[in-house]
Design a protein around this motif. Structure first.
Motif, PDB file in Angstrom:
ATOM      1  N   CYS A 127       9.376  -5.947   7.279  1.00 19.28           N
ATOM      2  CA  CYS A 127       9.148  -7.282   6.735  1.00 19.28           C
ATOM      3  C   CYS A 127       9.110  -8.267   7.890  1.00 19.28           C
ATOM      4  O   CYS A 127      10.078  -8.402   8.639  1.00 19.28           O
ATOM      5  N   ASN A 137       1.362 -14.687   7.376  1.00 14.12           N
ATOM      6  CA  ASN A 137       0.365 -13.701   6.984  1.00 14.12           C
ATOM      7  C   ASN A 137       0.562 -12.511   7.910  1.00 14.12           C
ATOM      8  O   ASN A 137       0.466 -12.636   9.126  1.00 14.12           O
ATOM      9  N   THR A 138       0.851 -11.352   7.345  1.00 13.58           N
ATOM     10  CA  THR A 138       1.340 -10.245   8.146  1.00 13.58           C
ATOM     11  C   THR A 138       0.523  -8.982   7.960  1.00 13.58           C
ATOM     12  O   THR A 138      -0.094  -8.772   6.910  1.00 13.58           O
ATOM     13  N   SER A 139       0.525  -8.144   8.972  1.00 19.68           N
ATOM     14  CA  SER A 139      -0.086  -6.819   8.869  1.00 19.68           C
ATOM     15  C   SER A 139       0.956  -5.777   8.471  1.00 19.68           C
ATOM     16  O   SER A 139       0.629  -4.609   8.271  1.00 19.68           O
ATOM     17  N   TYR A 140       2.228  -6.200   8.344  1.00 23.31           N
ATOM     18  CA  TYR A 140       3.304  -5.283   7.981  1.00 23.31           C
ATOM     19  C   TYR A 140       3.419  -5.179   6.460  1.00 23.31           C
ATOM     20  O   TYR A 140       2.565  -5.644   5.721  1.00 23.31           O
ATOM     21  N   ASP A 141       4.510  -4.595   5.994  1.00 23.50           N
ATOM     22  CA  ASP A 141       4.647  -4.321   4.562  1.00 23.50           C
ATOM     23  C   ASP A 141       4.925  -5.565   3.728  1.00 23.50           C
ATOM     24  O   ASP A 141       4.533  -5.643   2.573  1.00 23.50           O
ATOM     25  N   ALA A 142       5.661  -6.513   4.299  1.00 24.73           N
ATOM     26  CA  ALA A 142       6.076  -7.675   3.514  1.00 24.73           C
ATOM     27  C   ALA A 142       6.290  -8.875   4.429  1.00 24.73           C
ATOM     28  O   ALA A 142       6.319  -8.759   5.657  1.00 24.73           O
ATOM     29  N   SER A 143       6.466 -10.021   3.798  1.00 24.08           N
ATOM     30  CA  SER A 143       6.654 -11.273   4.517  1.00 24.08           C
ATOM     31  C   SER A 143       7.915 -11.975   4.026  1.00 24.08           C
ATOM     32  O   SER A 143       8.272 -11.890   2.851  1.00 24.08           O
ATOM     33  N   SER A 182      -2.039 -14.117  -0.726  1.00 25.85           N
ATOM     34  CA  SER A 182      -1.808 -12.854  -0.037  1.00 25.85           C
ATOM     35  C   SER A 182      -1.560 -11.746  -1.042  1.00 25.85           C
ATOM     36  O   SER A 182      -1.045 -11.982  -2.138  1.00 25.85           O
ATOM     37  N   THR A 183      -1.939 -10.529  -0.672  1.00 26.68           N
ATOM     38  CA  THR A 183      -1.664  -9.365  -1.503  1.00 26.68           C
ATOM     39  C   THR A 183      -0.424  -8.628  -1.025  1.00 26.68           C
ATOM     40  O   THR A 183      -0.053  -7.594  -1.588  1.00 26.68           O
ATOM     41  N   LYS A 184       0.236  -9.145   0.001  1.00 27.11           N
ATOM     42  CA  LYS A 184       1.426  -8.504   0.559  1.00 27.11           C
ATOM     43  C   LYS A 184       2.659  -8.775  -0.296  1.00 27.11           C
ATOM     44  O   LYS A 184       2.730  -9.773  -1.022  1.00 27.11           O
ATOM     45  N   ASP A 185       3.645  -7.877  -0.170  1.00 31.52           N
ATOM     46  CA  ASP A 185       4.923  -8.121  -0.814  1.00 31.52           C
ATOM     47  C   ASP A 185       5.617  -9.307  -0.147  1.00 31.52           C
ATOM     48  O   ASP A 185       5.335  -9.647   1.002  1.00 31.52           O
TER      49      ASP A 185
END
Length: 205
Positions: A127, A137-143, A182-185
């Motif tokens: 995260c 805005n991240t390339s990882y799993d969550a923010s 965003s579509t991220k968690d």
């Protein structure tokens, strides 16, 4: 003016105190603590995490790490950290150890590699933490964010002592802005209030 002082840092948190803290947290509905990483070899700032780890009965409370100053003994530190990620008391999401990290943290690849080697190729649930208020805005799993501070109302432009009622509006706005774009968690940061004066020194403003 330069002031020199000798300071002794003591590890003196009792087991009973830690058990009480866990009880308070569980009563409040908190499932896990995210401890800012401080080396057990280099810094007494890691006392709370070390005391938690040493408890034989954690009452179901879990923990994870937030990336911080890794210390001088880098290889030992990373080995210690990833050992804990394999323990049943370490918080996991989708079976992956939760790890909070700021953008550009220089040891992330080494931590990922160390954990993978100990877990048969396992991956971390990463995260990314933004700074104050801003969910990245991240390339990882969550923010998530390190903390929310609401509005800056202090006369010196800093953070004044704000109750949650004042911080709440900006928290909700920032979370909604991220989730709508965003579509991220998201792992939301919920601030109880900002009491900045407890960190002030008589030597500084």
């Amino acid at each position: 003016t330069i002031v020199n002082r000798n300071v002794t840092c003591k590890f003196n948190l009792t087991t009973t105190a830690m058990q009480k803290e866990i009880g308070y947290a569980l009563d409040a509905g908190i499932d896990f603590w995210a401890f800012l990483w401080y080396s057990p070899y280099d810094s007494p700032m890691g006392e709370a995490a070390h005391k938690f780890i040493s408890l034989s009965d954690k009452m179901g409370m879990k923990m994870c790490y937030t990336a911080g100053p890794i210390g001088w003994n880098i290889s030992q530190n990373i080995d210690y950290m990833t050992d804990k990620m394999n323990q049943p008391y370490y918080q996991k999401i989708d079976g992956k150890p939760l790890f909070f990290v700021g953008a550009g943290w220089p040891h992330l690849e080494a931590v990922k590699s160390s954990y993978a080697s100990k877990s048969g190729g396992g991956q971390l649930y990463i995260c990314e933490l933004g700074g104050y208020n801003s969910y990245p805005n991240t390339s990882y799993d969550a923010s998530s964010v390190y903390l929310t501070v609401g509005i800056r109302e202090a006369s010196d432009g800093g953070i004044s002592e704000l109750p949650h009622s004042k911080i709440n509006t900006s928290e909700v706005t920032n979370r909604n802005n991220f989730m709508n774009n965003s579509t991220k968690d998201i792992i939301p940061c919920l601030t109880t209030g900002a009491l900045n004066y407890v960190k002030r020194s008589s030597l500084n403003s």
